[in-house]
Design a protein around this motif. Sequence first.
Motif, PDB file in Angstrom:
ATOM      1  N   ASN A 164      12.390  -0.009   4.219  1.00  0.00           N
ATOM      2  CA  ASN A 164      13.591  -0.433   4.529  1.00  0.00           C
ATOM      3  C   ASN A 164      15.186   0.604   3.150  1.00  0.00           C
ATOM      4  N   PRO A 165      14.958   1.837   2.491  1.00  0.00           N
ATOM      5  CA  PRO A 165      15.415   2.584   3.786  1.00  0.00           C
ATOM      6  C   PRO A 165      14.241   3.721   4.312  1.00  0.00           C
ATOM      7  N   THR A 166      13.322   3.818   3.623  1.00  0.00           N
ATOM      8  CA  THR A 166      12.714   4.869   3.269  1.00  0.00           C
ATOM      9  C   THR A 166      11.685   4.861   4.372  1.00  0.00           C
ATOM     10  N   GLY A 167      10.719   3.780   5.436  1.00  0.00           N
ATOM     11  CA  GLY A 167       9.838   3.547   6.342  1.00  0.00           C
ATOM     12  C   GLY A 167       8.381   3.681   5.758  1.00  0.00           C
ATOM     13  N   ARG A 168       8.009   3.856   4.591  1.00  0.00           N
ATOM     14  CA  ARG A 168       7.013   4.017   3.575  1.00  0.00           C
ATOM     15  C   ARG A 168       6.328   2.761   4.145  1.00  0.00           C
ATOM     16  N   VAL A 169       5.094   3.057   4.793  1.00  0.00           N
ATOM     17  CA  VAL A 169       4.187   1.707   5.498  1.00  0.00           C
ATOM     18  C   VAL A 169       2.939   1.429   4.303  1.00  0.00           C
ATOM     19  N   VAL A 170       2.734   0.715   4.160  1.00  0.00           N
ATOM     20  CA  VAL A 170       1.138   0.244   3.310  1.00  0.00           C
ATOM     21  C   VAL A 170       0.352   0.592   3.515  1.00  0.00           C
ATOM     22  N   SER A 171      -1.063   1.043   3.592  1.00  0.00           N
ATOM     23  CA  SER A 171      -1.965   2.026   4.157  1.00  0.00           C
ATOM     24  C   SER A 171      -3.228   0.185   4.038  1.00  0.00           C
ATOM     25  N   ARG A 172      -3.914   0.339   5.172  1.00  0.00           N
ATOM     26  CA  ARG A 172      -4.837  -0.551   5.091  1.00  0.00           C
ATOM     27  C   ARG A 172      -5.328  -0.606   4.092  1.00  0.00           C
ATOM     28  N   GLU A 173      -6.068   0.319   3.228  1.00  0.00           N
ATOM     29  CA  GLU A 173      -6.657   0.654   1.885  1.00  0.00           C
ATOM     30  C   GLU A 173      -5.692   0.646   0.845  1.00  0.00           C
ATOM     31  N   ARG A 174      -5.184   0.417   1.182  1.00  0.00           N
ATOM     32  CA  ARG A 174      -3.454   0.263  -0.471  1.00  0.00           C
ATOM     33  C   ARG A 174      -3.427  -0.959  -0.133  1.00  0.00           C
ATOM     34  N   LEU A 175      -3.195  -1.709   0.680  1.00  0.00           N
ATOM     35  CA  LEU A 175      -3.127  -3.318   0.936  1.00  0.00           C
ATOM     36  C   LEU A 175      -4.017  -4.270   0.537  1.00  0.00           C
ATOM     37  N   ARG A 176      -5.489  -3.727   0.466  1.00  0.00           N
ATOM     38  CA  ARG A 176      -7.204  -4.020   0.223  1.00  0.00           C
ATOM     39  C   ARG A 176      -6.987  -4.484  -1.642  1.00  0.00           C
ATOM     40  N   ARG A 177      -6.280  -2.894  -2.166  1.00  0.00           N
ATOM     41  CA  ARG A 177      -6.539  -2.452  -3.624  1.00  0.00           C
ATOM     42  C   ARG A 177      -5.143  -3.261  -3.648  1.00  0.00           C
ATOM     43  N   LEU A 178      -4.357  -3.881  -3.874  1.00  0.00           N
ATOM     44  CA  LEU A 178      -3.311  -4.475  -4.000  1.00  0.00           C
ATOM     45  C   LEU A 178      -3.572  -5.429  -4.192  1.00  0.00           C
ATOM     46  N   ALA A 179      -3.804  -6.449  -3.025  1.00  0.00           N
ATOM     47  CA  ALA A 179      -4.526  -7.644  -2.622  1.00  0.00           C
ATOM     48  C   ALA A 179      -5.437  -7.913  -3.293  1.00  0.00           C
ATOM     49  N   ASP A 180      -6.781  -7.202  -4.416  1.00  0.00           N
ATOM     50  CA  ASP A 180      -7.219  -7.545  -4.866  1.00  0.00           C
ATOM     51  C   ASP A 180      -6.266  -7.712  -6.511  1.00  0.00           C
ATOM     52  N   GLU A 181      -6.103  -6.558  -6.438  1.00  0.00           N
ATOM     53  CA  GLU A 181      -5.428  -6.277  -8.359  1.00  0.00           C
ATOM     54  C   GLU A 181      -4.928  -7.769  -8.218  1.00  0.00           C
ATOM     55  N   CYS A 182      -3.934  -8.590  -7.281  1.00  0.00           N
ATOM     56  CA  CYS A 182      -3.100  -9.469  -6.973  1.00  0.00           C
ATOM     57  C   CYS A 182      -4.392 -10.832  -7.335  1.00  0.00           C
ATOM     58  N   ALA A 183      -5.132 -10.447  -6.913  1.00  0.00           N
ATOM     59  CA  ALA A 183      -6.432 -11.490  -6.991  1.00  0.00           C
ATOM     60  C   ALA A 183      -6.731 -11.813  -8.277  1.00  0.00           C
ATOM     61  N   GLN A 184      -7.525 -10.274  -8.674  1.00  0.00           N
ATOM     62  CA  GLN A 184      -7.261 -10.685 -10.263  1.00  0.00           C
ATOM     63  C   GLN A 184      -6.911 -11.327 -11.266  1.00  0.00           C
ATOM     64  N   HIS A 185      -5.637 -10.444 -11.363  1.00  0.00           N
ATOM     65  CA  HIS A 185      -4.222 -11.787 -12.277  1.00  0.00           C
ATOM     66  C   HIS A 185      -3.668 -12.653 -11.881  1.00  0.00           C
ATOM     67  N   ASP A 186      -4.238 -13.172 -10.333  1.00  0.00           N
ATOM     68  CA  ASP A 186      -3.901 -14.333  -9.979  1.00  0.00           C
ATOM     69  C   ASP A 186      -1.882 -14.470  -9.715  1.00  0.00           C
ATOM     70  N   VAL A 187      -2.223 -13.314  -9.025  1.00  0.00           N
ATOM     71  CA  VAL A 187      -0.496 -12.509  -8.953  1.00  0.00           C
ATOM     72  C   VAL A 187      -0.358 -13.344  -6.938  1.00  0.00           C
TER      73      VAL A 187
END
Length: 380
Positions: A164-187
Amino acid sequence: MNAIRNPLAIELGNLTQFEYLALNSPLNLSDGHARQELTPNQARIIEELPSLWTDAVKRPVSEVEADALSAFFGLLGQHHYPIAEGRVLSCYSSSVAMEIFARSLAGVSGSIGLVHPTFDNIPDILRGVGLKLVPIEEDALHGGDLDPELLRGVGAIFITTPNNPTGRVVSRERLRRLADECAQHDVVLALDTCFRGFDTDAHYDHYAVLEASGCRWVVIEDTGKLWPTLELKIGWLVSAAHVGLPLAKVYSDILLGVSPLVMSMVRRFCEDAAEGGLAELHEFIAGNRAMLRTTLANVPGVEFLDPFSRTSVERIGIGSRSNLAVWSALREHNVFALPCQKFYWNNPDKGEGILRIALARPPSALAAGAAALRAVLSEA
Ligand SMILES: Cc1ncc(COP(=O)(O)O)c(C=O)c1O
């Protein structure tokens, strides 16, 4: 003088202060809450409220809650949502869920990465508990890996999807990668999915992705943007088993629980949505969006900035015109839009020349508002 009373003052109020001003106008195109008319099926659910009350009184709260959860998460494709005790905390609204998350994080970390732009009550709540905010530009978020330096310096990243406000959606592939990056950095990876109901691109099973990644995660879900339920709504604070934040303790500092009547009503709205009401809502929003775009077509300098957005708000680029001048001229017609500076919480100038129009409104109100906007923009 208060910046809102004098709209030409340099210091802008927050978005909710602008939204207050619109609350009593029939041409309120300001806040993102659902204010369209009830459909005939939804009106029948409201007539059922006395019997939902009687039923809710008789049943254990945990059972009423479990039914609401399964109806909501099932409707939106979130089949792997956690069912274990304490993993889904029911709150009066998503802002309350946000406050609980923010307070919990502030006890263990001093900073958080936050998508830019986004709705300003998110940065305001995060700053309110003393967190330092580090902007993550939306293009960078969708474009590739996050800066490792940023990830090393924060306790969590917070992403609104659909934004909100742009309507942009994080895709499944992008979420997977973000989650991996967060796991790696313990964020901690925190998502606000309040607008997900509007966009089927956000209906892939986020919980399956998050659970598979092993990262620490939090999701804030919301029933409040979809249906015109007079602010009767639920914000759900959902978390990983090993999230490492005192969410349940902070929750207990603030509330005992949400009304079982509201949970039962939400369940019934979800059931109706699953039987065709959600598709009907999507068509309704698409129809309102098309009507707004048609009404404003060919006005010099006007642009539709989010051609693919399916959420219930629309950003309009108004060229070199000033947001507040247009906002004030619209107000003369009793029409209220939202100037976008405050969405750009790290750089308000970027929101100059952009208005946000709410689409979850009766078509007649939107048509009148759009006609006034066309007249104002054609003069300016
Ligand atoms: C993305 C997002 N999250 C959370 C909220 C807060 O919702 P509520 O006012 O129902 O708590 C809003 C409000 O519009 C929002 O846009």
